[in-house]
Design a protein around this motif. Structure first.
Motif, PDB file in Angstrom:
ATOM      1  N   ARG A  61       0.807  -1.728  -0.337  1.00 14.14           N
ATOM      2  CA  ARG A  61      -0.355  -0.274  -0.090  1.00 14.14           C
ATOM      3  C   ARG A  61       0.649   1.667  -0.182  1.00 14.14           C
ATOM      4  O   ARG A  61       2.470   1.335   0.488  1.00 14.14           O
ATOM      5  N   ASN A  62       0.188   2.846  -0.097  1.00 12.71           N
ATOM      6  CA  ASN A  62       0.974   3.723   0.073  1.00 12.71           C
ATOM      7  C   ASN A  62       0.865   3.907   1.098  1.00 12.71           C
ATOM      8  O   ASN A  62       1.058   3.684   2.179  1.00 12.71           O
ATOM      9  N   SER A  63       1.846   5.430   1.692  1.00 13.48           N
ATOM     10  CA  SER A  63       1.843   5.832   2.958  1.00 13.48           C
ATOM     11  C   SER A  63       0.598   7.369   3.012  1.00 13.48           C
ATOM     12  O   SER A  63       0.289   7.553   2.519  1.00 13.48           O
ATOM     13  N   ALA A  64      -0.255   6.007   2.846  1.00  8.46           N
ATOM     14  CA  ALA A  64      -1.966   6.519   3.051  1.00  8.46           C
ATOM     15  C   ALA A  64      -2.576   5.923   4.731  1.00  8.46           C
ATOM     16  O   ALA A  64      -2.299   4.236   4.413  1.00  8.46           O
ATOM     17  N   ALA A  80      -6.867   0.425   1.377  1.00 11.20           N
ATOM     18  CA  ALA A  80      -5.977   1.349   1.354  1.00 11.20           C
ATOM     19  C   ALA A  80      -5.690   2.391   0.042  1.00 11.20           C
ATOM     20  O   ALA A  80      -6.746   1.098  -1.152  1.00 11.20           O
ATOM     21  N   ASN A  81      -4.790   2.458  -0.120  1.00 10.31           N
ATOM     22  CA  ASN A  81      -4.723   2.905  -1.618  1.00 10.31           C
ATOM     23  C   ASN A  81      -3.352   1.735  -1.639  1.00 10.31           C
ATOM     24  O   ASN A  81      -2.262   1.791  -1.286  1.00 10.31           O
ATOM     25  N   PRO A  82      -3.229   1.641  -2.606  1.00 10.31           N
ATOM     26  CA  PRO A  82      -2.329   0.342  -3.160  1.00 10.31           C
ATOM     27  C   PRO A  82      -1.045   1.443  -4.140  1.00 10.31           C
ATOM     28  O   PRO A  82      -1.025   2.416  -4.289  1.00 10.31           O
ATOM     29  N   HIS A  83       0.144   0.370  -3.460  1.00 14.47           N
ATOM     30  CA  HIS A  83       1.564   1.547  -3.908  1.00 14.47           C
ATOM     31  C   HIS A  83       1.453   0.758  -5.660  1.00 14.47           C
ATOM     32  O   HIS A  83       2.751   0.981  -6.460  1.00 14.47           O
ATOM     33  N   PHE A  91       1.451   3.513  -8.135  1.00 14.63           N
ATOM     34  CA  PHE A  91       0.433   4.566  -7.843  1.00 14.63           C
ATOM     35  C   PHE A  91       1.729   5.033  -7.035  1.00 14.63           C
ATOM     36  O   PHE A  91       2.101   4.635  -5.922  1.00 14.63           O
ATOM     37  N   GLN A  92       2.102   6.349  -7.488  1.00 15.00           N
ATOM     38  CA  GLN A  92       2.388   7.463  -6.341  1.00 15.00           C
ATOM     39  C   GLN A  92       2.421   8.219  -5.224  1.00 15.00           C
ATOM     40  O   GLN A  92       2.716   8.657  -4.265  1.00 15.00           O
ATOM     41  N   HIS A  93       0.695   8.020  -5.432  1.00 15.59           N
ATOM     42  CA  HIS A  93      -0.231   9.268  -4.426  1.00 15.59           C
ATOM     43  C   HIS A  93      -1.653   8.213  -3.968  1.00 15.59           C
ATOM     44  O   HIS A  93      -1.408   6.918  -3.940  1.00 15.59           O
ATOM     45  N   LEU A  97      -8.125   3.180  -4.458  1.00 18.22           N
ATOM     46  CA  LEU A  97      -8.725   3.376  -3.360  1.00 18.22           C
ATOM     47  C   LEU A  97      -8.793   1.429  -3.681  1.00 18.22           C
ATOM     48  O   LEU A  97      -9.195   0.622  -4.800  1.00 18.22           O
ATOM     49  N   ALA A  98      -8.349   0.616  -3.155  1.00 21.21           N
ATOM     50  CA  ALA A  98      -8.222  -1.244  -2.892  1.00 21.21           C
ATOM     51  C   ALA A  98      -8.439  -2.060  -2.082  1.00 21.21           C
ATOM     52  O   ALA A  98      -8.916  -1.448  -0.975  1.00 21.21           O
TER      53      ALA A  98
END
Length: 195
Positions: A61-64, A80-83, A91-93, A97-98
């Motif tokens: 996941r992204n840092s979110a 969460a937001n996947p990486h 994904f950078q940002h 949403l997954a």
């Protein structure tokens, strides 16, 4: 109060009761612990007196924000937001949403399911993608007598978050920039770049 061992440095916790009665706890990891892109879940079979780390999968996941939820059929999942995805898309940002359903033994996650791609909204302000983040789910019984699962999330032009932070900290940023410019070696770098 019974702390969850191994959750030091985490924030934004969430908690659900699994179909077998145990508690499942998840939280957002941090850069300081190296878990800022990890999915982590702990379980407790004694109502939170003791905890066991059930899963810890890095880089998914992204840092979110991340939350643990339970669908209407009882399936626990992380949102969460996947990486990245197995297809190779990175994904950078927070533009996608997954959710990751937990495996039956709760010790791993299944393949992610994209539930919202902000590209569906069209381009965001200033050509930045929209953010879709801060997911939280809840199962409710509606007037039809059936259980329905609702997943809520924030939709935000990421420039709003960035510029709101800058505006709120403008004086601090200006003072830091002025201190940086007062350093003689910085002027040489700026002159070289500008020249």
């Amino acid at each position: 109060y019974h702390p969850v061992p191994g959750s030091e440095g985490t924030c934004e916790p969430s908690l659900v009761r699994d179909v077998d009665g145990r508690l499942l706890f998840a939280a957002r990891g941090s850069y300081t612990t190296g878990n800022n892109q990890a999915l982590m879940v702990w379980g407790s079979t004694d109502d939170g007196v003791t905890w066991e780390k059930l899963l810890h999968e890095k880089g998914l996941r992204n840092s979110a924000p991340v939350s643990i939820n339970r669908a209407a059929d009882g399936t626990p999942y992380l949102a969460a937001n996947p990486h990245f995805f197995p297809s190779g898309r990175v994904f950078q940002h927070r533009e996608v949403l997954a959710l990751w359903p937990l495996t039956p033994d709760r010790r791993s996650v299944m393949s992610p399911i994209i539930i919202r791609d902000s590209a569906d909204f069209g381009p965001g302000p200033y050509s930045h993608p929209w953010w879709v983040d801060h997911p939280i789910g809840y199962t409710v019984r509606l007037a039809d007598g059936k259980l329905h699962h609702v997943l809520a999330y924030r939709v935000l032009g990421n420039h709003e978050a960035i510029y709101a932070y800058v505006d709120a900290h403008f004086d601090e940023h200006l003072a830091n920039l002025q201190r940086w410019l007062r350093q003689p070696q910085r002027h040489r770098c700026l002159a070289h770049v500008a020249g």
